[in-house]
Design an enzyme around this catalytic site. Structure first.
Site, PDB file in Angstrom:
ATOM      1  N   ASP A 179       9.699  -5.545 -17.370  1.00 42.43           N
ATOM      2  CA  ASP A 179       8.453  -5.871 -16.681  1.00 42.43           C
ATOM      3  C   ASP A 179       7.375  -6.136 -17.715  1.00 42.43           C
ATOM      4  O   ASP A 179       7.365  -5.520 -18.792  1.00 42.43           O
ATOM      5  CB  ASP A 179       8.012  -4.763 -15.732  1.00 42.43           C
ATOM      6  CG  ASP A 179       7.034  -5.280 -14.678  1.00 42.43           C
ATOM      7  OD1 ASP A 179       7.503  -5.769 -13.636  1.00 42.43           O
ATOM      8  OD2 ASP A 179       5.814  -5.225 -14.917  1.00 42.43           O
ATOM      9  N   ALA A 218       9.512  -4.298 -11.599  1.00 45.39           N
ATOM     10  CA  ALA A 218       8.673  -3.353 -10.862  1.00 45.39           C
ATOM     11  C   ALA A 218       8.517  -3.786  -9.394  1.00 45.39           C
ATOM     12  O   ALA A 218       8.487  -4.978  -9.106  1.00 45.39           O
ATOM     13  CB  ALA A 218       7.311  -3.245 -11.535  1.00 45.39           C
ATOM     14  N   CYS A 277       9.554 -13.707  -2.803  1.00 41.41           N
ATOM     15  CA  CYS A 277       9.091 -13.220  -1.491  1.00 41.41           C
ATOM     16  C   CYS A 277       8.069 -14.212  -0.940  1.00 41.41           C
ATOM     17  O   CYS A 277       7.032 -13.826  -0.399  1.00 41.41           O
ATOM     18  CB  CYS A 277       8.525 -11.809  -1.582  1.00 41.41           C
ATOM     19  SG  CYS A 277       7.239 -11.577  -2.827  1.00 41.41           S
TER      20      CYS A 277
END
Length: 452
Positions: free
Chosen positions: A303, A283, A400
């Site tokens: 997910d 997701a 990230c």
């Protein structure tokens, strides 16, 4: 978490947003909504969820919602400075949390930010902030204080700002531990990294090559007077952001919103028609869509939250693509059918420290210990997924984050544990907003499983 100067303050839960006799198209209405969202964030709720809660409690027009969202995001980028100013001008933190949020929002709109034009006239902000306080039963008693604080700031702005900017949290608008950690990890680049996180992010698109080419899509944008530039193989940056449904061809699947750095995943995995591919922790589905745009795959999108699978399906429907969607824990195998994968994309959980310009609330919600805990979870996920990869197959680790514990440290430890062959990949990409080199902070490490 609260900004540094407010850590010892115990706040009541944010009061419900109930504007009384405030025009829904006024700045006062938007300030009330933004104040509520900010109060929720400083009590521990992520900003998107905070805004969703605010919007569910009022009948704001799309224009008002846009203003509430804009003020909320601006404030999250300036809350360290606003908090320091409030500390300098008050003897104790304004109560309740809604009042504190209102003052942070109002100060944010009148604080001078280099290179940015003020969105409203200062006197308008003061007037509308007082109106907002007056109209709400939880703040009406403090309308005089709101007026006094904001007017004092306007009178003494240079002096007050000069004092509070001596505090790192006010100067950089990050918690002190975040600043220190960034200095340690990147002694040469830490200032540029912090500055980048305080900028508004660009609207970057990924062109769906199954529908059109980058060159042709740029022509479509130009014909509709949308200024844009190519900044990657499939990436286009709009010079001025617009609502997604106003992007030409967006609803038809011609383009998707995705940061330029995030678009590297599909090419690094080197997928080909017929491959069996797993997108773990998939997701909201941006990388899922890009993989399917790249080749005809037997792709499983996994997910842990079934609700997030709905978002993935919506994206795939818009792109006219198909995948098998499964709810499951990537650190466990109960969801797996036992058939190994040719490629695995492991976009593992992390602190998201590399995407704070898109999610400025993250810096206030995270704790220093989070990186250690999330790195341990991600290691379990990687070890589990490795058992599902075919000999000779490739696994791409993505985070990230800019913290080495979650990125290079994680990659090096995994390669050693699993005897994985490490292939060429970009490694740590630091967040940057330098012309055509405009992207978030992501990390990539590519591994190949030795042949049996």
């Amino acid at each position: 978490m609260l900004p540094p100067s407010r850590k010892t303050i115990t706040r009541p839960a944010p009061a419900d947003f109930k504007a009384v006799e405030v025009k829904p198209d006024s700045l006062a209405f938007s300030l009330l909504g933004a104040a509520q969202a900010v109060a929720h964030v400083l009590e521990g709720t992520a900003l998107p969820q905070a805004l969703a809660k605010v919007f569910s409690q009022n009948n704001a027009s799309p224009q008002a919602r846009g203003a509430i969202q804009d003020i909320s995001y601006r404030t999250m980028r300036q809350v360290g400075r606003a908090d320091a100013l409030l500390t300098a001008m008050t003897s104790k933190a304004p109560e309740p949390a809604l009042l504190y949020g209102l003052l942070c929002c109002a100060l944010t709109l009148i604080i001078k930010v280099d290179g940015e034009e003020a969105p409203y006239e200062a006197f308008v902000v003061v007037d509308q902030a007082v109106t907002a306080a007056s109209s709400n039963p939880h703040m009406a008693h403090a309308k005089g204080m709101v007026n006094a604080i904001l007017r004092r700031f306007l009178r003494e702005q240079d002096e007050l700002t000069g004092v509070v900017l001596k505090q790192p949290a006010a100067l950089w608008n990050y918690p002190g531990w975040w600043i220190d950690q960034c200095k340690t990890a990147y002694p040469k680049d830490w200032q540029a990294i912090l500055r980048s996180g305080n900028l508004s992010p660009p609207l970057t698109l990924r062109v769906n090559r199954r529908h059109t080419s980058v060159a042709d899509y740029l022509q479509v944008l130009a014909a509709q007077q949308v200024d844009a530039s190519q900044i990657g193989p499939d990436a286009i940056r709009l010079h001025k952001p617009v609502p997604v449904h106003q992007i030409p061809g967006f609803d038809l699947g011609h383009a998707s919103v995705q940061d330029a750095a995030a678009q590297l995943a599909a090419s690094l995995l080197d997928v080909a028609d017929g491959m069996r591919v797993l997108d773990a922790c998939a997701a909201p589905g941006g990388k899922t869509g890009h993989l399917l745009e790249s080749a005809d795959l037997h792709l499983t999108a996994l997910d842990s939250d079934p609700k997030r699978l709905v978002r993935i399906q919506e994206n795939l429907d818009r792109l006219q693509l198909n995948a098998v969607l499964k709810a499951g824990d990537a650190s466990k195998s109960s969801w797996w059918d036992g058939q190994p994968f040719d490629r695995i994309l492991a976009d593992v959980p992390c602190t998201a420290s590399g995407i704070v310009r898109r999610h400025p609330d993250i810096r206030w919600l995270r704790r220093k210990s989070d990186a250690t805990q999330l790195a341990a979870l991600s290691a379990r996920i990687l070890d589990n997924l490795w058992t599902m990869l075919k000999p000779g197959g490739k696994l791409l680790l993505v985070t990230c984050s800019i913290w080495p514990m979650e990125s290079e440290g994680q990659a090096a430890a995994f390669a050693k544990r699993q005897n994985a062959v490490r292939l060429d990949a970009p490694g740590q990409l630091l967040p940057t907003a330098d012309g055509s080199n405009d992207h978030d902070g992501l990390f990539y490490a590519l591994f190949q499983k030795p042949a049996a």
